[in-house]
Design a protein around this motif. Structure first.
Motif, PDB file in Angstrom:
ATOM      1  N   GLU A 181       0.688  -1.377   0.186  1.00 13.06           N
ATOM      2  CA  GLU A 181       0.054   0.091  -0.198  1.00 13.06           C
ATOM      3  C   GLU A 181       0.758   1.336   0.182  1.00 13.06           C
ATOM      4  O   GLU A 181       0.320   2.223  -0.379  1.00 13.06           O
ATOM      5  CB  GLU A 181      -1.035  -0.088   1.219  1.00 13.06           C
ATOM      6  CG  GLU A 181      -2.018  -1.098   1.308  1.00 13.06           C
ATOM      7  CD  GLU A 181      -1.437  -2.243   2.279  1.00 13.06           C
ATOM      8  OE1 GLU A 181      -0.251  -1.961   2.945  1.00 13.06           O
ATOM      9  OE2 GLU A 181      -1.932  -3.417   2.404  1.00 13.06           O
ATOM     10  N   ALA A 182       2.232   1.104   0.238  1.00 11.51           N
ATOM     11  CA  ALA A 182       2.995   2.230   0.581  1.00 11.51           C
ATOM     12  C   ALA A 182       2.935   3.109  -0.708  1.00 11.51           C
ATOM     13  O   ALA A 182       2.747   4.280  -0.511  1.00 11.51           O
ATOM     14  CB  ALA A 182       4.376   1.829   0.651  1.00 11.51           C
ATOM     15  N   PRO A 208      -5.626   0.458  -6.532  1.00  9.41           N
ATOM     16  CA  PRO A 208      -5.921  -0.262  -5.175  1.00  9.41           C
ATOM     17  C   PRO A 208      -5.024   0.069  -4.126  1.00  9.41           C
ATOM     18  O   PRO A 208      -5.281   0.069  -3.054  1.00  9.41           O
ATOM     19  CB  PRO A 208      -5.426  -1.680  -5.692  1.00  9.41           C
ATOM     20  CG  PRO A 208      -5.739  -1.758  -7.127  1.00  9.41           C
ATOM     21  CD  PRO A 208      -5.398  -0.318  -7.644  1.00  9.41           C
ATOM     22  N   ALA A 209      -3.722   0.455  -4.402  1.00 11.57           N
ATOM     23  CA  ALA A 209      -2.862   0.964  -3.367  1.00 11.57           C
ATOM     24  C   ALA A 209      -3.213   2.429  -2.942  1.00 11.57           C
ATOM     25  O   ALA A 209      -3.360   2.693  -1.649  1.00 11.57           O
ATOM     26  CB  ALA A 209      -1.474   1.237  -3.896  1.00 11.57           C
ATOM     27  N   VAL A 210      -3.706   3.183  -3.545  1.00  5.18           N
ATOM     28  CA  VAL A 210      -4.341   4.538  -3.441  1.00  5.18           C
ATOM     29  C   VAL A 210      -5.532   4.194  -2.315  1.00  5.18           C
ATOM     30  O   VAL A 210      -5.895   4.980  -1.476  1.00  5.18           O
ATOM     31  CB  VAL A 210      -4.856   5.319  -4.336  1.00  5.18           C
ATOM     32  CG1 VAL A 210      -5.338   6.874  -3.923  1.00  5.18           C
ATOM     33  CG2 VAL A 210      -3.530   5.809  -5.225  1.00  5.18           C
ATOM     34  N   LEU A 211      -6.462   3.371  -2.654  1.00  2.00           N
ATOM     35  CA  LEU A 211      -7.687   3.086  -2.154  1.00  2.00           C
ATOM     36  C   LEU A 211      -7.480   2.397  -0.598  1.00  2.00           C
ATOM     37  O   LEU A 211      -7.691   2.967   0.518  1.00  2.00           O
ATOM     38  CB  LEU A 211      -8.379   1.912  -2.743  1.00  2.00           C
ATOM     39  CG  LEU A 211      -9.498   1.235  -2.080  1.00  2.00           C
ATOM     40  CD1 LEU A 211     -10.702   2.240  -1.542  1.00  2.00           C
ATOM     41  CD2 LEU A 211     -10.336   0.229  -2.908  1.00  2.00           C
ATOM     42  N   ALA A 212      -6.247   1.750  -0.598  1.00  2.73           N
ATOM     43  CA  ALA A 212      -5.829   1.087   0.803  1.00  2.73           C
ATOM     44  C   ALA A 212      -5.458   2.311   1.578  1.00  2.73           C
ATOM     45  O   ALA A 212      -5.401   2.368   2.816  1.00  2.73           O
ATOM     46  CB  ALA A 212      -4.761   0.067   0.484  1.00  2.73           C
ATOM     47  N   ALA A 213      -4.476   3.196   0.990  1.00  2.00           N
ATOM     48  CA  ALA A 213      -3.923   4.277   1.959  1.00  2.00           C
ATOM     49  C   ALA A 213      -5.057   5.148   2.168  1.00  2.00           C
ATOM     50  O   ALA A 213      -4.901   5.873   3.375  1.00  2.00           O
ATOM     51  CB  ALA A 213      -2.993   4.977   0.971  1.00  2.00           C
ATOM     52  N   ALA A 214      -5.918   5.634   1.327  1.00  2.00           N
ATOM     53  CA  ALA A 214      -7.015   6.574   1.754  1.00  2.00           C
ATOM     54  C   ALA A 214      -7.947   5.863   2.750  1.00  2.00           C
ATOM     55  O   ALA A 214      -8.418   6.874   3.787  1.00  2.00           O
ATOM     56  CB  ALA A 214      -7.962   6.834   0.421  1.00  2.00           C
ATOM     57  N   THR A 215      -8.204   4.690   2.666  1.00  2.00           N
ATOM     58  CA  THR A 215      -8.890   4.111   3.901  1.00  2.00           C
ATOM     59  C   THR A 215      -8.177   4.155   5.087  1.00  2.00           C
ATOM     60  O   THR A 215      -8.745   4.581   6.149  1.00  2.00           O
ATOM     61  CB  THR A 215      -9.221   2.562   3.468  1.00  2.00           C
ATOM     62  OG1 THR A 215      -9.561   2.241   2.389  1.00  2.00           O
ATOM     63  CG2 THR A 215      -9.786   1.715   4.429  1.00  2.00           C
ATOM     64  N   TYR A 216      -6.661   3.958   5.174  1.00  2.00           N
ATOM     65  CA  TYR A 216      -6.264   3.745   6.422  1.00  2.00           C
ATOM     66  C   TYR A 216      -6.030   5.561   6.908  1.00  2.00           C
ATOM     67  O   TYR A 216      -6.254   5.631   8.013  1.00  2.00           O
ATOM     68  CB  TYR A 216      -4.497   3.498   5.954  1.00  2.00           C
ATOM     69  CG  TYR A 216      -3.504   3.600   7.181  1.00  2.00           C
ATOM     70  CD1 TYR A 216      -3.611   2.434   8.073  1.00  2.00           C
ATOM     71  CD2 TYR A 216      -2.972   4.513   7.520  1.00  2.00           C
ATOM     72  CE1 TYR A 216      -2.642   2.277   9.028  1.00  2.00           C
ATOM     73  CE2 TYR A 216      -2.111   4.753   8.661  1.00  2.00           C
ATOM     74  CZ  TYR A 216      -2.059   3.505   9.610  1.00  2.00           C
ATOM     75  OH  TYR A 216      -1.203   3.554  10.707  1.00  2.00           O
ATOM     76  N   VAL A 261     -12.348  10.541  -0.893  1.00  2.00           N
ATOM     77  CA  VAL A 261     -11.172   9.656  -1.787  1.00  2.00           C
ATOM     78  C   VAL A 261     -11.221   8.104  -2.140  1.00  2.00           C
ATOM     79  O   VAL A 261     -11.233   7.910  -3.073  1.00  2.00           O
ATOM     80  CB  VAL A 261      -9.870   9.892  -1.592  1.00  2.00           C
ATOM     81  CG1 VAL A 261      -8.935   9.247  -2.457  1.00  2.00           C
ATOM     82  CG2 VAL A 261      -9.564  11.448  -1.297  1.00  2.00           C
ATOM     83  N   VAL A 262     -11.825   7.642  -0.877  1.00  2.00           N
ATOM     84  CA  VAL A 262     -12.033   6.171  -0.951  1.00  2.00           C
ATOM     85  C   VAL A 262     -13.119   5.916  -1.707  1.00  2.00           C
ATOM     86  O   VAL A 262     -13.307   5.171  -2.821  1.00  2.00           O
ATOM     87  CB  VAL A 262     -12.503   5.748   0.172  1.00  2.00           C
ATOM     88  CG1 VAL A 262     -13.232   4.345   0.372  1.00  2.00           C
ATOM     89  CG2 VAL A 262     -11.376   5.704   1.397  1.00  2.00           C
ATOM     90  N   GLN A 263     -14.265   6.811  -1.862  1.00  2.41           N
ATOM     91  CA  GLN A 263     -15.275   6.568  -2.873  1.00  2.41           C
ATOM     92  C   GLN A 263     -14.958   6.761  -4.297  1.00  2.41           C
ATOM     93  O   GLN A 263     -15.535   5.976  -5.063  1.00  2.41           O
ATOM     94  CB  GLN A 263     -16.617   7.518  -2.575  1.00  2.41           C
ATOM     95  CG  GLN A 263     -17.223   7.248  -1.318  1.00  2.41           C
ATOM     96  CD  GLN A 263     -18.001   8.176  -0.516  1.00  2.41           C
ATOM     97  OE1 GLN A 263     -18.390   9.141  -1.151  1.00  2.41           O
ATOM     98  NE2 GLN A 263     -18.108   8.261   0.681  1.00  2.41           N
ATOM     99  N   ALA A 264     -14.147   7.901  -4.564  1.00  2.00           N
ATOM    100  CA  ALA A 264     -13.746   7.977  -5.847  1.00  2.00           C
ATOM    101  C   ALA A 264     -12.899   6.914  -6.176  1.00  2.00           C
ATOM    102  O   ALA A 264     -13.017   6.526  -7.624  1.00  2.00           O
ATOM    103  CB  ALA A 264     -12.923   9.134  -5.709  1.00  2.00           C
TER     104      ALA A 264
END
Lengths: 22, 130
Positions: B78-79, B102-110, B116-119
């Motif tokens: 995710e880094a 997928p990495a941006v999604l994981a980071a945004a969730t964190y 941003v997660v929704q986007a």
């Protein structure tokens, strides 16, 4: 706002631009 | 009574301020925290981080947050999602590709950046559609 009759839009830049690092 | 007058609304002020903050970040001026992501340092302003992320709000809002100079974020796959999010905070532009989403999604969730997660979800859904 007291005494304000209209809002005027300013489309130009609002503040100084910090020089970009070279 | 106050004299009659006008409000002059500078419509690009918010983007001008954000642009200057981004330039300050790139030049390391008044940056006050280092984010360590997989060992890689990313300098930033706490004020911008706390304004954009629920996670950073939780970390920095109290007195304890003043003393935080270095913060380690999760490494691993995710880094590489964190740098695009930091760019987004300072530019309002979110770079997404099928490879990075997928990495941006994981980071945004964190980082608790719900919008941003929704986007990211919308982008991933769209990219899977024929």
């Amino acid at each position: 706002h007291e005494g304000v009759v209209a809002t005027v839009k300013e489309a130009g830049r609002s503040i100084h631009e910090i020089p970009r690092e070279e | 009574k106050g004299a009659l007058g006008y409000v002059r609304e500078f419509t690009r002020h918010s983007s001008d301020v954000l642009g200057n903050l981004n330039e300050l970040r790139l030049r390391g001026i008044l940056t006050d925290v280092t984010l360590l992501v997989g060992g890689q340092p990313l300098r930033a302003h706490k004020a911008v981080l706390i304004a954009c992320s629920g996670f950073f709000y939780s970390i920095f809002r109290g007195r304890a947050g003043v003393g935080v100079d270095v913060l380690s974020l999760p490494g691993g796959p995710e880094a590489r999602g964190f740098a695009p999010l930091l760019d987004f905070m300072y530019t309002s532009r979110l770079r997404l590709s099928p490879a990075t989403a997928p990495a941006v999604l994981a980071a945004a969730t964190y980082l608790q950046m719900e919008h941003v997660v929704q986007a990211c979800h919308r982008f991933i859904q769209t990219s899977y559609e024929p």
